[in-house]
Design a protein around this motif. Sequence first.
Motif, PDB file in Angstrom:
ATOM      1  N   ILE A 183      16.867  -8.671   2.858  1.00 39.19           N
ATOM      2  CA  ILE A 183      16.257  -7.561   3.603  1.00 39.19           C
ATOM      3  C   ILE A 183      16.790  -6.232   3.083  1.00 39.19           C
ATOM      4  O   ILE A 183      17.980  -6.093   2.839  1.00 39.19           O
ATOM      5  CB  ILE A 183      16.585  -7.686   5.111  1.00 39.19           C
ATOM      6  CG1 ILE A 183      16.109  -9.038   5.637  1.00 39.19           C
ATOM      7  CG2 ILE A 183      15.970  -6.549   5.912  1.00 39.19           C
ATOM      8  CD1 ILE A 183      16.609  -9.346   7.036  1.00 39.19           C
ATOM      9  N   LYS A 184      15.869  -5.284   2.923  1.00 38.60           N
ATOM     10  CA  LYS A 184      16.269  -3.956   2.439  1.00 38.60           C
ATOM     11  C   LYS A 184      17.260  -3.298   3.392  1.00 38.60           C
ATOM     12  O   LYS A 184      17.075  -3.328   4.599  1.00 38.60           O
ATOM     13  CB  LYS A 184      15.043  -3.064   2.305  1.00 38.60           C
ATOM     14  CG  LYS A 184      14.418  -3.203   0.953  1.00 38.60           C
ATOM     15  CD  LYS A 184      13.696  -1.938   0.527  1.00 38.60           C
ATOM     16  CE  LYS A 184      13.058  -2.194  -0.818  1.00 38.60           C
ATOM     17  NZ  LYS A 184      11.631  -2.392  -0.741  1.00 38.60           N
ATOM     18  N   VAL A 225       9.149  -6.134   1.800  1.00 41.51           N
ATOM     19  CA  VAL A 225       9.675  -6.112   0.431  1.00 41.51           C
ATOM     20  C   VAL A 225       9.219  -4.894  -0.364  1.00 41.51           C
ATOM     21  O   VAL A 225       9.584  -4.726  -1.512  1.00 41.51           O
ATOM     22  CB  VAL A 225       9.294  -7.391  -0.369  1.00 41.51           C
ATOM     23  CG1 VAL A 225       9.835  -8.615   0.311  1.00 41.51           C
ATOM     24  CG2 VAL A 225       7.794  -7.496  -0.565  1.00 41.51           C
ATOM     25  N   GLN A 226       8.413  -4.043   0.270  1.00 39.51           N
ATOM     26  CA  GLN A 226       7.904  -2.880  -0.471  1.00 39.51           C
ATOM     27  C   GLN A 226       9.011  -1.940  -0.906  1.00 39.51           C
ATOM     28  O   GLN A 226       9.953  -1.730  -0.182  1.00 39.51           O
ATOM     29  CB  GLN A 226       6.903  -2.117   0.386  1.00 39.51           C
ATOM     30  CG  GLN A 226       5.493  -2.591   0.110  1.00 39.51           C
ATOM     31  CD  GLN A 226       4.460  -1.720   0.768  1.00 39.51           C
ATOM     32  OE1 GLN A 226       4.774  -0.879   1.604  1.00 39.51           O
ATOM     33  NE2 GLN A 226       3.218  -1.934   0.396  1.00 39.51           N
ATOM     34  N   ARG A 268      -0.772  -2.473  -2.315  1.00 38.93           N
ATOM     35  CA  ARG A 268      -1.052  -1.258  -1.553  1.00 38.93           C
ATOM     36  C   ARG A 268       0.243  -0.547  -1.199  1.00 38.93           C
ATOM     37  O   ARG A 268       1.182  -1.189  -0.716  1.00 38.93           O
ATOM     38  CB  ARG A 268      -1.771  -1.622  -0.256  1.00 38.93           C
ATOM     39  CG  ARG A 268      -3.235  -1.240  -0.253  1.00 38.93           C
ATOM     40  CD  ARG A 268      -3.868  -1.586   1.070  1.00 38.93           C
ATOM     41  NE  ARG A 268      -3.966  -3.026   1.274  1.00 38.93           N
ATOM     42  CZ  ARG A 268      -4.189  -3.597   2.456  1.00 38.93           C
ATOM     43  NH1 ARG A 268      -4.291  -2.859   3.550  1.00 38.93           N
ATOM     44  NH2 ARG A 268      -4.292  -4.899   2.559  1.00 38.93           N
ATOM     45  N   PRO A 269       0.362   0.765  -1.409  1.00 38.02           N
ATOM     46  CA  PRO A 269       1.598   1.461  -1.015  1.00 38.02           C
ATOM     47  C   PRO A 269       1.640   1.697   0.501  1.00 38.02           C
ATOM     48  O   PRO A 269       0.596   1.715   1.160  1.00 38.02           O
ATOM     49  CB  PRO A 269       1.514   2.788  -1.777  1.00 38.02           C
ATOM     50  CG  PRO A 269       0.054   2.999  -2.034  1.00 38.02           C
ATOM     51  CD  PRO A 269      -0.607   1.655  -2.070  1.00 38.02           C
ATOM     52  N   ASN A 270       2.832   1.874   1.017  1.00 38.28           N
ATOM     53  CA  ASN A 270       3.065   2.185   2.431  1.00 38.28           C
ATOM     54  C   ASN A 270       2.348   1.236   3.381  1.00 38.28           C
ATOM     55  O   ASN A 270       1.760   1.629   4.377  1.00 38.28           O
ATOM     56  CB  ASN A 270       2.642   3.633   2.764  1.00 38.28           C
ATOM     57  CG  ASN A 270       3.349   4.612   1.864  1.00 38.28           C
ATOM     58  OD1 ASN A 270       4.542   4.441   1.588  1.00 38.28           O
ATOM     59  ND2 ASN A 270       2.629   5.596   1.375  1.00 38.28           N
ATOM     60  N   TYR A 271       2.387  -0.019   3.055  1.00 42.16           N
ATOM     61  CA  TYR A 271       1.703  -1.017   3.866  1.00 42.16           C
ATOM     62  C   TYR A 271       2.559  -1.353   5.083  1.00 42.16           C
ATOM     63  O   TYR A 271       3.747  -1.600   4.969  1.00 42.16           O
ATOM     64  CB  TYR A 271       1.470  -2.243   3.005  1.00 42.16           C
ATOM     65  CG  TYR A 271       0.826  -3.388   3.718  1.00 42.16           C
ATOM     66  CD1 TYR A 271      -0.537  -3.398   3.964  1.00 42.16           C
ATOM     67  CD2 TYR A 271       1.595  -4.470   4.140  1.00 42.16           C
ATOM     68  CE1 TYR A 271      -1.128  -4.464   4.613  1.00 42.16           C
ATOM     69  CE2 TYR A 271       1.016  -5.536   4.781  1.00 42.16           C
ATOM     70  CZ  TYR A 271      -0.343  -5.528   5.019  1.00 42.16           C
ATOM     71  OH  TYR A 271      -0.917  -6.584   5.649  1.00 42.16           O
ATOM     72  N   ILE A 272       1.947  -1.352   6.252  1.00 40.02           N
ATOM     73  CA  ILE A 272       2.686  -1.671   7.475  1.00 40.02           C
ATOM     74  C   ILE A 272       1.970  -2.788   8.227  1.00 40.02           C
ATOM     75  O   ILE A 272       0.736  -2.794   8.344  1.00 40.02           O
ATOM     76  CB  ILE A 272       2.822  -0.425   8.392  1.00 40.02           C
ATOM     77  CG1 ILE A 272       3.692   0.635   7.701  1.00 40.02           C
ATOM     78  CG2 ILE A 272       3.459  -0.789   9.741  1.00 40.02           C
ATOM     79  CD1 ILE A 272       3.581   2.015   8.303  1.00 40.02           C
ATOM     80  N   PRO A 293       2.380 -14.121   4.456  1.00 46.02           N
ATOM     81  CA  PRO A 293       2.543 -12.917   3.637  1.00 46.02           C
ATOM     82  C   PRO A 293       1.687 -12.981   2.376  1.00 46.02           C
ATOM     83  O   PRO A 293       1.453 -14.050   1.823  1.00 46.02           O
ATOM     84  CB  PRO A 293       4.030 -12.919   3.276  1.00 46.02           C
ATOM     85  CG  PRO A 293       4.498 -14.307   3.499  1.00 46.02           C
ATOM     86  CD  PRO A 293       3.616 -14.897   4.547  1.00 46.02           C
ATOM     87  N   SER A 294       1.216 -11.830   1.935  1.00 48.59           N
ATOM     88  CA  SER A 294       0.422 -11.800   0.720  1.00 48.59           C
ATOM     89  C   SER A 294       1.359 -11.874  -0.484  1.00 48.59           C
ATOM     90  O   SER A 294       2.540 -11.558  -0.399  1.00 48.59           O
ATOM     91  CB  SER A 294      -0.415 -10.528   0.662  1.00 48.59           C
ATOM     92  OG  SER A 294       0.372  -9.448   0.224  1.00 48.59           O
ATOM     93  N   LYS A 295       0.822 -12.322  -1.594  1.00 48.64           N
ATOM     94  CA  LYS A 295       1.651 -12.531  -2.774  1.00 48.64           C
ATOM     95  C   LYS A 295       1.088 -11.793  -3.962  1.00 48.64           C
ATOM     96  O   LYS A 295      -0.124 -11.548  -4.041  1.00 48.64           O
ATOM     97  CB  LYS A 295       1.745 -14.026  -3.075  1.00 48.64           C
ATOM     98  CG  LYS A 295       2.559 -14.756  -2.018  1.00 48.64           C
ATOM     99  CD  LYS A 295       2.374 -16.249  -2.069  1.00 48.64           C
ATOM    100  CE  LYS A 295       3.081 -16.881  -0.884  1.00 48.64           C
ATOM    101  NZ  LYS A 295       2.472 -18.141  -0.488  1.00 48.64           N
TER     102      LYS A 295
END
Lengths: 125, 490
Positions: free
Chosen positions: A14-15, A124-125, B344-348, B359-361
């Motif tokens: 975890i970040k 994980v972003q 996608r950036p900033n995905y929540i 979860p997507s991979k």
Amino acid sequence: MKLITHNMLTSKCIKGVLTGYPLAINATDVKVTEVDYNPDFLSRVIPKLDWEVLWTAANSIGHGEGLPKAVEPKFEENEEFLKKAHKVLLEVEVEEGYLTCPESGRQFPISKGIPNMLLTEAEVQ
Amino acid sequence: MLWRRYLLWFAHEHVDFRNAEMQSILSVLDIPIKYIEKPCVRKPYWIVELPTEESARKIASRSVLLKNCIELWARAKTESQLHTNLKSALNNSSSKWIVNENNLNEVSDTHVCPSSLIYPCCSVDKSFKIEVETFCKHFSMKEKVDKIERFSYLPMEGAVKLKKPDVTLSYLEFYGDDPNNVPEEPYDLFFGRWIADGQRDVIQFHSLKKRQFIGNTSMDAQLALVMANQARVAPGDLVLDPFVGSGSLLVAAAHFGGYVWGSDIDFMMIHARTRPTRVGQKARTKEESIRGNMKQYGTSSRYLDVLVSDFSLPMWREDLKFDSIITDPPYGVREPAEKIGIDRPNYILTEEHLVHHVPSKVEYALPHIYGDLLAFAARHLRVGGRLVTWYPLVREEYREEHLPQHPCLELVANSEQVLSKLTARRLLTYEKLHDDVPNMPVDPHGGTHNFREKYFAMGEISRREKKMRRAEEIAATAAYKAKMAAGDVT
């Protein structure tokens, strides 16, 4: 999930989490299965353990009775000690429940004895 | 010390793995070996000396590629020479092999064994049988019996017993490795006392055909066992497969006494809920699981755990050391090579979506997988521990210097299994040299073989070629038909 596995597991994936150890166990179903006793294996594995974490984990799921709080000197020759270690390390298993990260509180479910340590794509972003 | 001379007879398959497996076994058992003749890949046998019969038995108890081990009494290039050598041996009371020191071409075909090997097997209380084995040529039972009768000068006093005799003598003839060019007379002949069989039976015992739980890419039993030997798995070892799938490699490691952990990103696979692999099977049964497989083979006491996890993220305690890591990462062809992520950036994710969220991979490219795998092994293997992994590649692009590297790991074995005309995979064995692990920068260009891209690019080309060939054929047929119709075919 056996307690030997729990002893080696962290949530540092975890970040922002630094050590993520030890994970807290919440168990709704615990079972005990018989496993062949192998003193050579135990003697090799005990030095790798964080014994205090094992002791706490065993007590938290109600299987800590009679387990010494510290590794006894000359444990390799102490069959009584090795048998106790054998039981909590290999025979006691968490079937259902969850693990909790000590820093972030993130929970990881355990189902059918298998912990799911996956994060979500957002984490994980 | 008097070393004994042995013939090691191998199965004639996976030849490129033979030496690697044997060297791993010799080192895990700490057995020295002397070669009487340099091994040759075109011959399914080695002539060696080992310190004791016990060491020969130990080797046979581990090797999957070894068929059997014979204590050599005679070896020759012709049948008459073999009998001459064996007859001379009966009179060799020196308790040493008689070796012609002047023979510089290093062929052991005139060496004479000490009679002390032979006489103890001849006493009246020792039942015996003689077996005949011929490589690359078939003989009828009658012909084999004739061959046996030619050994009648041996002073065997015991009774012949075909089932479980006290002594089994072996006579072997080698007719080369080319079935299209079999000579009249054998190239090489051997005679000696059978000591032990290798582990060919375990391949049948572990066969995927009879295994409860298998997946689409389960590792063939033989190669899985070879991998466990390459990893030098010993009783009580801690072994990890971080791309465990259906657990074939855990089964093999546990067979040699390893205690096994596995992890995989595929939740359905680890929980044995993927679509059944076997033809005609509608649903997975309750018994199907990695643990169920280990129960099937009597090794469930060495099952530690399997976990669902993403190998690209750390999970194990920093100071945990495994004795070996054995794995077959997904190549992205028959199984997807993936890690958790999203483009996608900033995905929540919202709270309500979290329940039962899958979860997507995103793609976990092969160079990244191998970069992470070697870095992980460098950190989590004990010194002297081994990483054994497959590495897919396009054959003509193979360069040894392009294989994944790490300063803490030494490549100690590298064997090729050919998959198709164009592709192969290599079984790479790395040994950890020291604990001084540098922080390696992640090299996004690490490893120039991107197997997946090339594999599909290649497929694209061959598909296009096929289409073009088909179009030409159709055109040719049409032209021929047109000619036929015009009646100008002669």
